[in-house]
Design an enzyme around this catalytic site. Structure first.
Site, PDB file in Angstrom:
ATOM      1  N   ARG A  31      -1.588  -6.080  -8.436  1.00 43.14           N
ATOM      2  CA  ARG A  31      -0.249  -6.847  -8.124  1.00 43.14           C
ATOM      3  C   ARG A  31      -0.086  -7.825  -9.026  1.00 43.14           C
ATOM      4  O   ARG A  31       1.047  -8.224  -9.376  1.00 43.14           O
ATOM      5  CB  ARG A  31      -0.833  -7.509  -6.796  1.00 43.14           C
ATOM      6  CG  ARG A  31      -0.547  -6.482  -5.530  1.00 43.14           C
ATOM      7  CD  ARG A  31      -1.260  -7.334  -4.387  1.00 43.14           C
ATOM      8  NE  ARG A  31      -2.711  -7.442  -4.465  1.00 43.14           N
ATOM      9  CZ  ARG A  31      -3.631  -7.932  -3.547  1.00 43.14           C
ATOM     10  NH1 ARG A  31      -3.141  -8.011  -2.382  1.00 43.14           N
ATOM     11  NH2 ARG A  31      -4.753  -8.067  -3.817  1.00 43.14           N
ATOM     12  N   LYS A  80     -17.766  -6.106   7.429  1.00 38.16           N
ATOM     13  CA  LYS A  80     -16.533  -6.743   7.315  1.00 38.16           C
ATOM     14  C   LYS A  80     -15.809  -6.750   8.700  1.00 38.16           C
ATOM     15  O   LYS A  80     -15.560  -5.470   9.191  1.00 38.16           O
ATOM     16  CB  LYS A  80     -15.656  -5.972   6.209  1.00 38.16           C
ATOM     17  CG  LYS A  80     -14.662  -7.005   5.605  1.00 38.16           C
ATOM     18  CD  LYS A  80     -14.106  -6.237   4.226  1.00 38.16           C
ATOM     19  CE  LYS A  80     -12.975  -6.799   3.921  1.00 38.16           C
ATOM     20  NZ  LYS A  80     -12.399  -6.231   2.802  1.00 38.16           N
ATOM     21  N   SER A 104      -2.954  -7.687   3.130  1.00 41.79           N
ATOM     22  CA  SER A 104      -2.983  -7.447   4.419  1.00 41.79           C
ATOM     23  C   SER A 104      -3.605  -8.833   4.986  1.00 41.79           C
ATOM     24  O   SER A 104      -3.271  -9.093   6.271  1.00 41.79           O
ATOM     25  CB  SER A 104      -4.220  -6.487   4.870  1.00 41.79           C
ATOM     26  OG  SER A 104      -3.592  -5.299   4.343  1.00 41.79           O
ATOM     27  N   HIS A 152       0.857  -1.160   0.014  1.00 40.13           N
ATOM     28  CA  HIS A 152       0.072   0.031  -0.010  1.00 40.13           C
ATOM     29  C   HIS A 152       0.869   1.120  -0.025  1.00 40.13           C
ATOM     30  O   HIS A 152       0.698   2.310  -0.693  1.00 40.13           O
ATOM     31  CB  HIS A 152      -0.893   0.029   1.213  1.00 40.13           C
ATOM     32  CG  HIS A 152      -2.086  -1.065   1.592  1.00 40.13           C
ATOM     33  ND1 HIS A 152      -2.022  -1.869   2.550  1.00 40.13           N
ATOM     34  CD2 HIS A 152      -2.754  -1.390   0.391  1.00 40.13           C
ATOM     35  CE1 HIS A 152      -3.196  -2.546   2.414  1.00 40.13           C
ATOM     36  NE2 HIS A 152      -3.502  -2.309   0.895  1.00 40.13           N
TER      37      HIS A 152
HETATM   38  O1  PNS Z   1      -8.762  -3.098   0.181  1.00 38.25           O
HETATM   39  P1  PNS Z   1      -9.954  -3.780  -0.519  1.00 38.25           P
HETATM   40  O2  PNS Z   1     -10.581  -4.062   0.419  1.00 38.25           O
HETATM   41  O3  PNS Z   1      -9.668  -4.517  -1.680  1.00 38.25           O
HETATM   42  O4  PNS Z   1     -10.652  -2.256  -0.855  1.00 38.25           O
HETATM   43  C1  PNS Z   1     -12.077  -2.514  -1.680  1.00 38.25           C
HETATM   44  C2  PNS Z   1     -12.628  -0.948  -1.861  1.00 38.25           C
HETATM   45  C3  PNS Z   1     -12.538  -0.335  -0.391  1.00 38.25           C
HETATM   46  C4  PNS Z   1     -11.710  -0.161  -2.832  1.00 38.25           C
HETATM   47  C5  PNS Z   1     -14.037  -1.297  -2.360  1.00 38.25           C
HETATM   48  O5  PNS Z   1     -14.774  -2.362  -1.600  1.00 38.25           O
HETATM   49  C6  PNS Z   1     -14.876  -0.250  -2.373  1.00 38.25           C
HETATM   50  O6  PNS Z   1     -14.772   0.675  -3.268  1.00 38.25           O
HETATM   51  N1  PNS Z   1     -15.734  -0.071  -1.459  1.00 38.25           N
HETATM   52  C7  PNS Z   1     -16.918   1.130  -1.408  1.00 38.25           C
HETATM   53  C8  PNS Z   1     -18.004   0.912  -1.850  1.00 38.25           C
HETATM   54  C9  PNS Z   1     -18.489   1.029  -3.043  1.00 38.25           C
HETATM   55  O7  PNS Z   1     -18.283   2.168  -3.807  1.00 38.25           O
HETATM   56  N2  PNS Z   1     -18.843  -0.109  -3.821  1.00 38.25           N
HETATM   57  C10 PNS Z   1     -19.007  -0.152  -5.281  1.00 38.25           C
HETATM   58  C11 PNS Z   1     -17.557  -0.441  -6.076  1.00 38.25           C
HETATM   59  S1  PNS Z   1     -17.872  -0.402  -7.936  1.00 38.25           S
END
Ligand code: PNS
Length: 163
Positions: free
Chosen positions: A91, A42, A128, A18
């Protein structure tokens, strides 16, 4: 033109992978907002306050970086702050399919562009979840997270009760 980007994620906790993307985003764009999702569905190891504090401690030397939490849609977070671009690390090919879906959906529902930055090869296996699992099972996480995060992880793992 000044370009502000959001670097979104769970950051539970922030890893070297990150940090690499945040630092390179800070060198590439004018302003970087690390957007830490607060998802009550979560189960996280670190509270949202702890995650923000760990990110703040690791990025304090970068003047154009700040961290904020959000709940709800990422595109709403971006719109409220006039952020037109999301920057995400890729990644491996396995990341691509879901990341592409999210990028396309975020453009469709919010008109927000996504740019992908290739993760540094030395961090490409990091997540993570893996770091937490190795820490819980007593393995070495040296070099996978910054030292301050490693200490915080160790105290979570060593604390009595569920980590
Ligand atoms: O570190 P992560 O868990 O892979 O991050 C995922 C994240 C936070 C980028 C994604 O879950 C997100 O954007 N969540 C917010 C809710 C949202 O906007 N959902 C629609 C995505 S198209």
């Amino acid at each position: 033109m000044s370009v502000a980007v959001a670097c979104p994620g769970s950051f539970d906790p922030i890893t070297m992978g990150h940090l690499d993307i945040i630092e390179r985003s800070a060198a590439t764009f004018d302003e970087v907002v690390v957007a830490v999702v607060d998802n009550p569905n979560k189960r996280a190891m670190f509270t949202i306050e702890e995650r923000l504090e760990l990110i703040g401690a690791e990025t304090h030397a970068l003047d154009n970086v700040r961290a904020e939490s959000f709940s709800g849609l990422l595109v709403d977070f971006c719109r409220e702050r006039s952020i037109a671009v999301i920057c995400k690390g890729l990644r491996a090919v396995s990341d691509f399919e879901y990341e592409l879906q999210m990028a396309q959906m975020n453009y469709r529902i919010g008109g927000v562009e996504t740019v992908f930055m290739s993760t540094s090869p030395k961090h490409s296996y990091l997540s993570s979840s893996l770091v937490k699992e190795v820490a819980r099972l007593g393995g070495s996480i040296d070099g996978t997270v910054p030292p301050g995060v490693e200490a915080a992880l160790r105290s979570k793992v060593d604390a009595p009760g569920p980590a």
